[in-house]
Design an enzyme around this catalytic site. Structure first.
Site, mmCIF file in Angstrom:
data_model
loop_
_atom_site.group_PDB
_atom_site.id
_atom_site.type_symbol
_atom_site.label_atom_id
_atom_site.label_comp_id
_atom_site.label_asym_id
_atom_site.label_seq_id
_atom_site.Cartn_x
_atom_site.Cartn_y
_atom_site.Cartn_z
ATOM 1 C CB CYS B 216 91.404 -29.756 27.312
ATOM 2 S SG CYS B 216 89.806 -29.546 26.546
ATOM 3 C CB CYS B 219 91.208 -30.877 22.399
ATOM 4 S SG CYS B 219 91.940 -29.570 23.377
ATOM 5 C CB CYS B 238 90.934 -25.778 26.520
ATOM 6 S SG CYS B 238 91.901 -26.685 25.296
ATOM 7 C CB CYS B 241 89.064 -27.197 21.992
ATOM 8 S SG CYS B 241 88.664 -27.577 23.697
ATOM 9 C CG ASP B 364 98.523 -47.355 46.591
ATOM 10 O OD1 ASP B 364 99.557 -47.246 47.272
ATOM 11 O OD2 ASP B 364 98.428 -46.952 45.423
#
Lengths: 242, 466
Positions: B216, B219, B238, B241, B364
């Protein structure tokens, strides 16, 4: 046939730049050596016992994720350091390597504590150190080249001069772009900035871990694998760096 | 600077920019930065100046995947409606490329007007672009791990974009199914339109694909997914929260892929010759933005139905009776999608994969380890041989080897032509040619030549709808 257990620490948080390839590499090589291998993932808040695993692997994450991991890992740090002292094989890449030191000073002024296993610190500085990298390293008494890809904003400085780096930089930046050191080596622990991932293209290091684990389990590995493709990929990076 | 002088510099910037475009075409260099740089050097505010010639709206499209396809689809819809537009080409999505698109479209006076501008841009370029022009709409397709080696971590890029849209009147069109995108509303306070999919029969409930942002953003707790559409896109919430997907203003529903895509957007029937869930998202985005522009349903339906896959994006060739499909891959999510499309093709097949590490590919190449390559070993995959090619053929061969693929069936041919000939001459009924960006045009050229030499005329790229 024996079962090897590898701990993948915080795979959801600390898995940038394909570092999980290190575990795929160890698992396949163990299978090719005639053994079996299980990779166990441990996340935030999970209870685990580091004496029950044969090796620990941890990769890098972004700042936010690294802080979550630090808080979680701190609760287990005494136990973990004792195991490292007694020879537990550990591979810590990038952010995980930084966590082993005393602190991380980010470029925007934030100070984050490290686990203080070793007396080095990391400081975020202007500009990321990015590119293919080649090292000289000594593994099991043999001098070898190590190839990988580095991508880090943090510069790591040893405060204790007796610390042994993982290798000497031939091409690239390494710990801080200044003193030609790269990573850290302590018993069977390697901390390093090398992504790539590190082990598939450097089979000598993969086998170093496999032998270290086997020795602790009282198992002898006496065969050789065909590393044609591994060496081809290794040479391709060496040539690029020339 | 006098008004006359300014006019003169604008004309000069456009003229020399156009000459540079013409020269680049002559040299076969598409997507070169040079023309845009020339124009910007002569008159640094040239983009600002030309962007003021848009009558209706400027739309900026950004995000990791699907920029090019969704932008091209929108362009097709706007053209179908008969509007004029400025539209930058794939691969030319930084400041120079966008400037060149305006220079190319404009007349020499720099005062020619257009109805719309559709500008796809690299995520990291959004803040720079917004300093020179103000779009009415910013579409964010999704945020996946891509090009990280150029810009550092994803969080950093997302924050840059957020900062750049704060205190503007831009309307955001956001992917409602992507946890890394939806929070733009809360932190910018801008007006947001959400686009997302309802439950589909293709959803999974715990797939192993590499995922960013499973935590999340508010939070830090682990998000719970009720279902995944693909990668991190899905129905999430979530537990700590309570944050969750917003309700989409434009909802894709009744999705069918047989294998071509059909679905409804708020009850409008959409049919497309494209395949794959990621393209369903591209179509949904194009349809939603077109609806916001007030374009009629039947215009949108016609344009999407007629819009065919472009060069190198699942384009088909026929060489000595064999079907050869070329696909651009550039990140783990795209590679996962491509591999699952390949595996679901019932024919026996061989794969060629060119992996380059030039700047435009990303230096990369470790992202190949973030893809679920293991799927090539599933029994239904029917892949006989894999040819590893490109500048990083060795790394690719290793990724294939460590997925568990038989080492004897891995062939390294670093040279592209040699590699493509090898794979096309194999036994399989189909060859798949995968390539990263900088090898794509060369691979395509080789295939065009091989198709010509084999005497077959491309009679159909896609049959008509059955």
């Amino acid at each position: 046939m024996a079962l090897y257990t590898l701990a993948h620490m915080y795979p959801d948080l600390m898995n940038l730049y394909g570092d999980r390839g290190n575990l795929f590499c160890l698992r396949k090589r163990l299978e090719w050596y005639g053994h079996s291998c299980s990779i166990k993932s441990y996340g935030l808040g999970d209870n685990w016992d580091c004496s029950q695993v044969d090796m620990i692997f941890m990769g890098g994450g972004s700042d936010r994720e690294q802080e979550l991991v630090y808080r979680d890992l701190l609760r287990k740090s005494d136990r973990l350091m004792a195991e490292i002292e007694s020879g537990l094989p550990v591979l810590a890449i990038c952010g995980a390597y930084q966590l082993l030191g005393s602190s991380y000073h980010s470029s925007d002024g934030k100070l984050m504590d490290g686990l203080r296993f070793f007396d080095f610190y990391t400081r975020g500085e202007e500009g990321r150190l990015i590119g293919n990298i080649v090292l000289n390293s000594k593994i099991e008494g043999k001098s070898i080249s190590v190839v990988g890809f580095e991508n880090h904003g943090g510069r790591t400085y040893f405060q204790d001069s007796s610390l042994e780096p993982f290798g000497t930089v031939v091409k690239g930046y390494g710990n801080n772009g200044k003193d030609r050191t790269e990573g850290i080596r302590y018993h069977n622990l390697i901390g390093s900035y090398l992504h790539g991932p590190l082990l598939p293209k450097n089979p000598a290091i993969a086998d170093f871990y496999i032998r270290a684990m086997s020795e602790r389990k009282g198992i002898e590995i006496d065969m050789e694998l065909d590393d044609y493709l591994e060496n081809y990929a290794h040479q391709q990076v060496l040539k690029k760096a020339e | 600077m006098g008004l006359g002088m300014k006019k003169l510099l604008i004309i000069l910037a456009i003229l020399l920019g156009k000459i540079a475009i013409w020269l680049s075409h002559l040299l076969g260099k598409q997507g070169s930065n040079f023309p845009g740089q020339v124009a910007r050097r002569i008159y640094p505010s040239i983009l600002r100046e030309l962007a003021a010639n848009i009558n209706e709206e400027i739309i900026v499209i950004t995000g990791t995947n699907g920029k090019t396809t969704s932008t091209n689809m929108m362009a097709a819809i706007i053209k179908e409606k008969g509007y004029s537009l400025v539209h930058n080409q794939a691969g030319a999505n930084m400041m120079a490329g966008i400037t060149a698109a305006f220079v190319n479209a404009s007349d020499l006076s720099g005062r020619q007007r257009f109805d719309y501008a559709l500008l796809e841009t690299d995520e990291a370029n959004v803040p720079l672009l917004l300093q020179e022009l103000t779009p009415k709409v910013l579409l964010i397709t999704n945020f996946f791990r891509d090009q990280l080696d150029r810009y550092g971590e994803l969080d950093y890029t997302i924050n840059l974009i957020k900062d750049s849209v704060r205190n503007t009147d831009i309307e955001l069109v956001l992917n409602a199914d992507d946890p890394l995108v939806v929070h733009f509303q809360n932190e910018t306070g801008l007006h947001c339109w959400y686009v997302g999919f309802a439950n589909t029969e293709y959803d999974s409930f715990g797939s192993m694909e590499s995922r960013e942002g499973r935590y999340c953003v508010f939070c830090g707790s682990e998000l719970q997914y009720e279902r995944y559409h693909y990668a991190q896109l899905g129905r999430f919430s979530c537990p700590a929260c309570g944050s969750h997907n917003p309700k989409p203003n434009f909802c894709g529903h009744d999705l069918q892929m047989n294998p071509r895509i059909s679905f409804k957007v708020n009850n409008i029937d959409i049919k497309s010759p494209y395949q794959g869930f990621y393209n369903a998202y591209n179509i949904l985005a194009a349809v939603s933005v077109s609806k916001l522009l007030g374009i009629q349903d039947d215009t949108i339906q016609r344009a999407i139905a007629a819009y065919q896959p472009r060069a190198g994006r699942m384009e088909e060739f026929f060489i000595n009776g064999k079907r050869v499909v070329i696909i651009l891959v550039k990140n783990p999510t795209g590679l996962n999608q491509t591999l699952s499309a390949i595996v679901s093709d019932k024919e026996a097949k061989d794969i060629f994969f060119a992996l380059n590490d030039n700047a435009a590919d990303g230096r990369d190449i470790s992202w190949i380890w973030d893809a679920e390559m293991e799927i090539i070993n599933s029994p239904e995959a029917q892949i006989a041989t894999i040819v590893a090619s490109g500048l990083r053929s060795g790394d690719l061969a290793l990724r294939v080897k460590y997925s568990g693929f038989d080492t004897d069936a891995i062939i390294i041919k670093t040279d592209l032509k040699n590699g493509i000939e090898t794979v096309v001459n194999k036994q399989g009924r189909v060859s798949y040619i995968l390539s990263t960006y900088t090898a794509l045009f060369e691979c395509r050229k080789i295939l065009v030549k091989m198709q010509e030499d084999s005497g077959e005329i491309l009679e159909k790229q896609f049959e008509t709808e059955n």
